[in-house]
Scaffold this motif. Structure first.
Motif, short mmCIF file in Angstrom:
data_model
loop_
_atom_site.label_atom_id
_atom_site.label_comp_id
_atom_site.label_asym_id
_atom_site.label_seq_id
_atom_site.Cartn_x
_atom_site.Cartn_y
_atom_site.Cartn_z
N VAL A 66 36.51 44.11 44.67
CA VAL A 66 36.41 43.69 46.07
C VAL A 66 37.74 43.15 46.56
N PHE A 67 37.90 43.14 47.86
CA PHE A 67 39.01 42.50 48.55
C PHE A 67 38.39 41.42 49.41
N GLY A 68 38.95 40.21 49.36
CA GLY A 68 38.31 39.14 50.12
C GLY A 68 39.27 38.08 50.61
N GLY A 69 38.68 37.14 51.34
CA GLY A 69 39.41 35.99 51.85
C GLY A 69 38.65 34.71 51.55
N HIS A 70 39.40 33.67 51.18
CA HIS A 70 38.84 32.36 50.83
C HIS A 70 39.51 31.36 51.76
N TYR A 71 38.73 30.71 52.63
CA TYR A 71 39.30 29.79 53.61
C TYR A 71 38.78 28.38 53.37
N ALA A 72 39.70 27.45 53.13
CA ALA A 72 39.35 26.05 52.89
C ALA A 72 39.19 25.34 54.23
N LEU A 73 37.97 24.91 54.52
CA LEU A 73 37.70 24.18 55.76
C LEU A 73 38.00 22.70 55.61
N GLY A 74 38.12 22.26 54.39
CA GLY A 74 38.44 20.88 54.07
C GLY A 74 38.77 20.79 52.60
N ARG A 75 38.94 19.58 52.12
CA ARG A 75 39.29 19.40 50.71
C ARG A 75 38.16 19.80 49.77
N ARG A 76 36.93 19.61 50.17
CA ARG A 76 35.78 19.85 49.30
C ARG A 76 34.88 21.00 49.73
N PHE A 77 35.28 21.78 50.75
CA PHE A 77 34.40 22.82 51.28
C PHE A 77 35.22 24.04 51.67
N ALA A 78 34.75 25.23 51.27
CA ALA A 78 35.44 26.48 51.62
C ALA A 78 34.39 27.56 51.86
N VAL A 79 34.79 28.60 52.57
CA VAL A 79 33.95 29.77 52.80
C VAL A 79 34.71 30.99 52.31
N PHE A 80 33.96 32.04 51.95
CA PHE A 80 34.60 33.27 51.52
C PHE A 80 33.80 34.47 51.99
N GLY A 81 34.49 35.58 52.13
CA GLY A 81 33.88 36.85 52.48
C GLY A 81 34.62 37.95 51.74
N GLU A 82 33.89 38.98 51.31
CA GLU A 82 34.52 40.05 50.54
C GLU A 82 33.80 41.37 50.75
N ALA A 83 34.54 42.44 50.53
CA ALA A 83 33.98 43.79 50.64
C ALA A 83 34.70 44.68 49.64
N GLY A 84 33.97 45.66 49.11
CA GLY A 84 34.58 46.56 48.14
C GLY A 84 33.63 47.66 47.72
N LEU A 85 33.95 48.28 46.57
CA LEU A 85 33.16 49.36 46.02
C LEU A 85 32.62 48.97 44.66
N GLN A 86 31.49 49.60 44.27
CA GLN A 86 30.96 49.37 42.94
C GLN A 86 30.23 50.60 42.42
N TYR A 87 30.28 50.75 41.10
CA TYR A 87 29.56 51.80 40.38
C TYR A 87 28.41 51.13 39.66
N ASN A 88 27.22 51.73 39.73
CA ASN A 88 26.03 51.17 39.10
C ASN A 88 25.39 52.20 38.18
N HIS A 89 25.05 51.78 36.96
CA HIS A 89 24.34 52.64 36.00
C HIS A 89 23.02 51.95 35.66
N GLN A 90 21.93 52.72 35.71
CA GLN A 90 20.58 52.16 35.53
C GLN A 90 19.80 52.98 34.52
N THR A 91 19.08 52.29 33.62
CA THR A 91 18.19 52.92 32.66
C THR A 91 16.83 52.27 32.80
N SER A 92 15.77 53.07 32.89
CA SER A 92 14.44 52.50 33.07
C SER A 92 13.42 53.19 32.18
N SER A 93 12.37 52.47 31.88
CA SER A 93 11.24 53.05 31.15
C SER A 93 9.95 52.48 31.72
N VAL A 94 8.95 53.35 31.85
CA VAL A 94 7.64 52.97 32.38
C VAL A 94 6.59 53.49 31.41
#
Length: 181
Positions: A124-152
């Motif tokens: 992901v690529f993101g940004g982390h913004y400190a609103l104060g000394r003890r509090f921050a917000v972040f947002g991110e976006a990117g790509l991901q590969y997912n592999h799944q195995t299931s049994s029923v």
């Protein structure tokens, strides 16, 4: 030197060291956000941080019609990201982060039992913004590969077991807050 002077100078240096340490930015914080997870953000240095995260869900349902049916499902997920911050020293820090996550989902109903294991790898690529000394917000976006195995396993008469696997590639976005200790 008199012992009282040595003691006073020692106390002065201790107070100065504590005051200087108090000015350092917090290094560990609690994160929460969307997609729903709880984690820790640990700044290992000024330009790197590690963010392990954890989430779980559980669902239980029942229905009554011609046949009474109940089902229980639970899912546990854990992931880790390594954040590599830009060298800019400001309230806004941009970062890139490789990420790995693993999820186990189990469920059973009156007629079936199922298990699904999946892992995902992405970045992901993101940004982390400190609103104060003890509090921050972040947002991110990117790509991901997912592999799944299931049994029923179905237990109508003779037990029938079905297995499956799947792969997918898609986008991943996230937003959240950090509360530093």
């Amino acid at each position: 030197m008199k012992p009282i002077r040595v003691f006073a100078i020692g106390c002065l240096f201790t107070v100065a060291a504590v005051a200087a340490n108090a000015q350092d930015a917090p290094r560990v914080g609690l994160t929460t956000g969307y997609p729903g997870s709880i984690g820790i953000l640990w700044h290992t240095s000024e330009r790197t941080a590690v963010r392990p995260e954890f989430s779980f869900t559980t669902n239980s349902s029942s229905s009554q019609s011609l046949v009474d049916a109940t089902s229980d499902f639970s899912s546990v997920s854990g992931g880790i990201s390594v954040l590599l911050f830009s060298p800019v020293r400001d309230n806004l820090k941009l970062y890139v982060a490789p990420r790995f996550a693993y999820t186990v989902t189990t469920g059973n109903s009156d007629l079936t039992e199922s298990t699904t294991d999946s892992y995902s790898i992405g970045g992901v690529f993101g940004g982390h913004y400190a609103l104060g000394r003890r509090f921050a917000v972040f947002g991110e976006a990117g790509l991901q590969y997912n592999h799944q195995t299931s049994s029923v396993t179905t237990s109508i008469g003779a037990a029938i077991r079905t297995t499956g696997r799947g792969d997918s590639v898609g986008t991943r976005t996230g937003v959240g807050v950090v509360i530093y200790f």
